[in-house]
Design a protein around this motif. Structure first.
Motif, PDB file in Angstrom:
ATOM      1  N   ALA A  13     -35.821 -10.442  -6.996  1.00  0.00           N
ATOM      2  CA  ALA A  13     -36.431  -9.539  -7.765  1.00  0.00           C
ATOM      3  C   ALA A  13     -35.410 -10.081  -9.303  1.00  0.00           C
ATOM      4  CB  ALA A  13     -35.750  -8.660  -7.418  1.00  0.00           C
ATOM      5  N   LEU A  34     -38.383  -8.552  -2.213  1.00  0.00           N
ATOM      6  CA  LEU A  34     -37.668  -8.969  -1.698  1.00  0.00           C
ATOM      7  C   LEU A  34     -36.078  -9.710  -2.784  1.00  0.00           C
ATOM      8  CD1 LEU A  34     -38.675 -11.596   1.642  1.00  0.00           C
ATOM      9  CD2 LEU A  34     -38.353  -9.367   1.595  1.00  0.00           C
ATOM     10  N   GLN A  43     -26.273 -11.514  -9.273  1.00  0.00           N
ATOM     11  CA  GLN A  43     -25.930 -13.253  -8.974  1.00  0.00           C
ATOM     12  C   GLN A  43     -27.575 -13.836  -9.760  1.00  0.00           C
ATOM     13  OE1 GLN A  43     -27.675  -9.974  -7.930  1.00  0.00           O
ATOM     14  NE2 GLN A  43     -29.996  -9.678  -7.920  1.00  0.00           N
ATOM     15  N   ALA A  44     -27.736 -13.157 -10.606  1.00  0.00           N
ATOM     16  CA  ALA A  44     -29.640 -12.960 -11.491  1.00  0.00           C
ATOM     17  C   ALA A  44     -28.773 -13.496 -12.512  1.00  0.00           C
ATOM     18  CB  ALA A  44     -30.365 -11.949 -10.887  1.00  0.00           C
ATOM     19  N   SER A  46     -31.302 -13.438 -15.071  1.00  0.00           N
ATOM     20  CA  SER A  46     -31.073 -12.699 -15.300  1.00  0.00           C
ATOM     21  C   SER A  46     -30.635 -11.439 -15.633  1.00  0.00           C
ATOM     22  CB  SER A  46     -32.512 -11.714 -14.803  1.00  0.00           C
ATOM     23  OG  SER A  46     -33.466 -12.486 -14.134  1.00  0.00           O
ATOM     24  N   ASN A  49     -29.078 -13.140 -19.455  1.00  0.00           N
ATOM     25  CA  ASN A  49     -29.222 -13.966 -20.493  1.00  0.00           C
ATOM     26  C   ASN A  49     -29.094 -13.624 -21.972  1.00  0.00           C
ATOM     27  OD1 ASN A  49     -31.270 -12.120 -21.260  1.00  0.00           O
ATOM     28  ND2 ASN A  49     -32.457 -13.002 -19.295  1.00  0.00           N
ATOM     29  N   VAL A 227     -33.029 -12.197   2.611  1.00  0.00           N
ATOM     30  CA  VAL A 227     -32.999 -13.386   2.002  1.00  0.00           C
ATOM     31  C   VAL A 227     -34.397 -14.175   2.572  1.00  0.00           C
ATOM     32  CG1 VAL A 227     -32.135 -15.795   2.541  1.00  0.00           C
ATOM     33  CG2 VAL A 227     -30.960 -13.552   1.868  1.00  0.00           C
ATOM     34  N   SER A 257     -37.591 -17.048  -6.638  1.00  0.00           N
ATOM     35  CA  SER A 257     -36.255 -17.236  -6.530  1.00  0.00           C
ATOM     36  C   SER A 257     -35.434 -17.826  -7.858  1.00  0.00           C
ATOM     37  CB  SER A 257     -36.043 -16.984  -4.676  1.00  0.00           C
ATOM     38  OG  SER A 257     -37.284 -16.656  -4.271  1.00  0.00           O
ATOM     39  N   GLY A 258     -35.434 -17.969  -8.379  1.00  0.00           N
ATOM     40  CA  GLY A 258     -34.992 -18.887  -9.644  1.00  0.00           C
ATOM     41  C   GLY A 258     -33.878 -20.246  -8.783  1.00  0.00           C
ATOM     42  N   LEU A 264     -37.902 -22.850  -0.741  1.00  0.00           N
ATOM     43  CA  LEU A 264     -39.342 -22.268  -0.407  1.00  0.00           C
ATOM     44  C   LEU A 264     -40.385 -23.095  -0.661  1.00  0.00           C
ATOM     45  CD1 LEU A 264     -37.930 -18.693  -1.210  1.00  0.00           C
ATOM     46  CD2 LEU A 264     -38.048 -19.424   1.008  1.00  0.00           C
ATOM     47  N   GLY A 315     -24.253 -18.576 -23.518  1.00  0.00           N
ATOM     48  CA  GLY A 315     -24.602 -19.683 -23.630  1.00  0.00           C
ATOM     49  C   GLY A 315     -24.557 -20.419 -22.894  1.00  0.00           C
ATOM     50  N   ARG A 361     -29.654 -21.260 -14.365  1.00  0.00           N
ATOM     51  CA  ARG A 361     -30.694 -21.005 -15.147  1.00  0.00           C
ATOM     52  C   ARG A 361     -30.959 -22.404 -14.135  1.00  0.00           C
ATOM     53  NH1 ARG A 361     -27.759 -22.474 -19.565  1.00  0.00           N
ATOM     54  NH2 ARG A 361     -28.012 -21.299 -21.409  1.00  0.00           N
ATOM     55  N   PRO A 362     -32.636 -21.883 -13.968  1.00  0.00           N
ATOM     56  CA  PRO A 362     -33.460 -22.312 -12.264  1.00  0.00           C
ATOM     57  C   PRO A 362     -34.108 -23.430 -13.546  1.00  0.00           C
ATOM     58  CG  PRO A 362     -34.917 -20.231 -13.130  1.00  0.00           C
ATOM     59  CD  PRO A 362     -33.214 -20.413 -14.359  1.00  0.00           C
TER      60      PRO A 362
END
Ligand SMILES: Cc1cc2nc3c(=O)[nH]c(=O)nc-3n(C[C@H](O)[C@H](O)[C@H](O)COP(=O)(O)OP(=O)(O)OC[C@H]3O[C@@H](n4cnc5c(N)ncnc54)[C@H](O)[C@@H]3O)c2cc1C
Length: 423
Positions: A13, A34, A43-44, A46, A49, A227, A257-258, A264, A315, A361-362
């Motif tokens: 998410a 999920l 944790q994200a 997103s 940023n 998870v 899931s970034g 996965l 950054g 960043r993924p």
């Protein structure tokens, strides 16, 4: 099968999962989202940023001649891009692909073409999405400014700006006077600017994700704290998503899931070279300077934007492992740049109140996300690896995912985003 009779599990998410889940409930799918954390939580990626919705973000990090700078990145602990020595052996395969992906101007141009399609009308798409959930306050389209010490610094990066022009990015040059009229609080050390007239920004990146998930749930999606650990198949057919809280039977799944998508994707049959380009922010709650329009000072390479949490400078690219401890000196480098960029900042208050964040960043080595059906099952859709542009490109990604699930033609050519490009 009609969407109403299909259950789709969206794994993650962050902004990609949130925008996708909202799109899918809108099309009538039964959706479970999920995430082990709060949607849009720290944790994200997103969450932290730079909030830029920039039509100019089409140039990948790797470009011709970058290899010559690698020794400098290893030696300069204060640079905008750094590699932590002890992770170098592990990062080597990714780094080699990274350098090769930008080896020639032609390769960079192909990537720019692909990203320009993915970012098509990004601010407008976000505006529509935010309006649809009753939160137009979360997105603004008032332009973005890239500030340079002088025109020569801009011209030194003529290749990138030329490509942006070629791909239709609308920009206006601002001489010193025009720049400071637009951004009076900006340091006089900047004498030249580029105004992206169509650029936009998000006023609360984490809050936006949370609002999108809330809206998806209001339209019938279910949010579960879990998870995802893999998939269960019956023959070739996807039967369930496996989680640490048991199996979730489903007809389809979206991997969003970034930076944690790699295992996965592997379980769905695809080996993706993805690493974290770690980034940082500092945020000053009450900065005492007004910044009406977001600014990217090109010497500090950081996004400066007013969010609901205050003035955020976001950054840095640090190559290490996604679970390495944060190196807060990198956030302090951003803080130093902030003070240089905005002389009106109350310095003692800034030092006292600055909040620091680190995220991942993924990133694939070629700067393009992976958006396609998985090798093992076309009911598993990859939607990860968005690197530096995941916020801006989320609505288009969601549109592509929904087209793939429905068997429709995607809105743009998605060949550049195929997992198979990695062999
Ligand atoms: C410093 C910085 C500045 C940036 N600036 C910009 C910018 O200005 N504009 C822009 O467009 N982009 C920017 N980006 C990039 C952008 O933030 C990312 O590309 C984007 O947030 C990625 O979104 P995501 O949903 O794929 O991943 P994330 O936001 O990381 O979300 C992934 C979610 O998946 C969950 N998850 C992980 N594993 C599992 C699992 N196994 N099961 C269930 N859930 C799981 C996580 O908890 C997380 O909530 C920036 C990034 C950084 C770090």
């Amino acid at each position: 099968m009609a969407p109403e009779s299909q259950h789709v599990v969206v794994i993650g998410a962050g902004i990609i999962g949130a925008a996708t889940a909202l799109r899918l409930v809108g099309e009538g799918y039964r959706v479970t989202i999920l995430d082990p954390g709060e949607p849009g939580g720290p944790q994200a990626a997103s969450h932290g940023n730079g909030a830029f919705l920039s039509p100019a973000s089409i140039i990948p990090m790797s470009g011709p001649g970058l290899w010559k700078k690698v020794p400098g990145y290893l030696l300069d602990p204060a640079g905008a891009l750094t590699i932590r020595w002890r992770y170098l052996p592990r990062l080597m395969p990714w780094l080699v692909r990274f350098l090769i992906s930008g080896w020639t101007a032609a390769r960079v141009e192909r990537t720019a073409a692909a990203l320009s399609a993915l970012l098509r009308e990004a601010p407008e798409r976000h505006l529509r999405q935010a309006e649809a959930i009753g939160r137009p306050d979360l997105i603004r389209q008032e332009g973005l400014i890239y500030a340079f010490p002088d025109r020569a610094a801009f011209e030194a990066d003529g290749f990138s700006w030329g490509l942006r022009r070629k791909f239709g990015v609308q920009m206006q040059e601002l001489g010193a006077e025009a720049l400071h009229r637009r951004v009076p609080a900006l340091s006089p050390a900047y004498h030249f600017g580029i105004l992206l007239t169509g650029g936009g920004h998000c006023t609360s990146p984490g809050g936006y994700v949370s609002a999108l998930v809330t809206a998806a749930c209001a339209h019938g999606a279910t949010l579960r704290t879990a998870v995802a650990t893999g998939f269960a198949f019956e023959g070739d057919r996807l039967r369930a998503v496996l989680t640490d809280a048991g199996e979730i039977p489903c007809d389809a799944a979206v991997i969003a899931s970034g930076v944690r998508s790699k295992p996965l994707a592997r379980a769905a049959g695809d080996r993706i070279p993805m690493e974290s380009e770690r980034g940082y922010y500092v945020e000053i709650a009450d900065p005492a300077v007004g910044i009406e329009i977001p600014v990217m000072p090109q010497d500090g390479r950081m996004a400066n934007v007013m969010t609901t949490g205050g003035l955020r400078a976001s950054g840095q690219v640090e190559l290490a492992s996604d679970d390495a401890a944060p190196n807060w000196r990198r956030a302090d480098i951003l803080l130093g740049h902030l003070k240089h960029t905005w002389p009106g900042l109350d310095r003692p208050a800034t030092d006292r109140t600055a909040r620091r964040w680190q995220g991942n960043r993924p990133s694939t080595p070629d700067g393009k996300p992976v958006i396609c059906a998985a090798r093992r099952s076309d009911r598993i859709i990859h939607a990860f690896g968005h690197g530096h542009i995941g916020l801006a490109s989320a609505p288009m990604t969601a549109e592509i995912v929904s087209a793939l699930l429905a068997g429709r033609e995607p809105p743009i050519d998605i060949t550049p985003f195929a997992a198979s490009r990695f062999g």
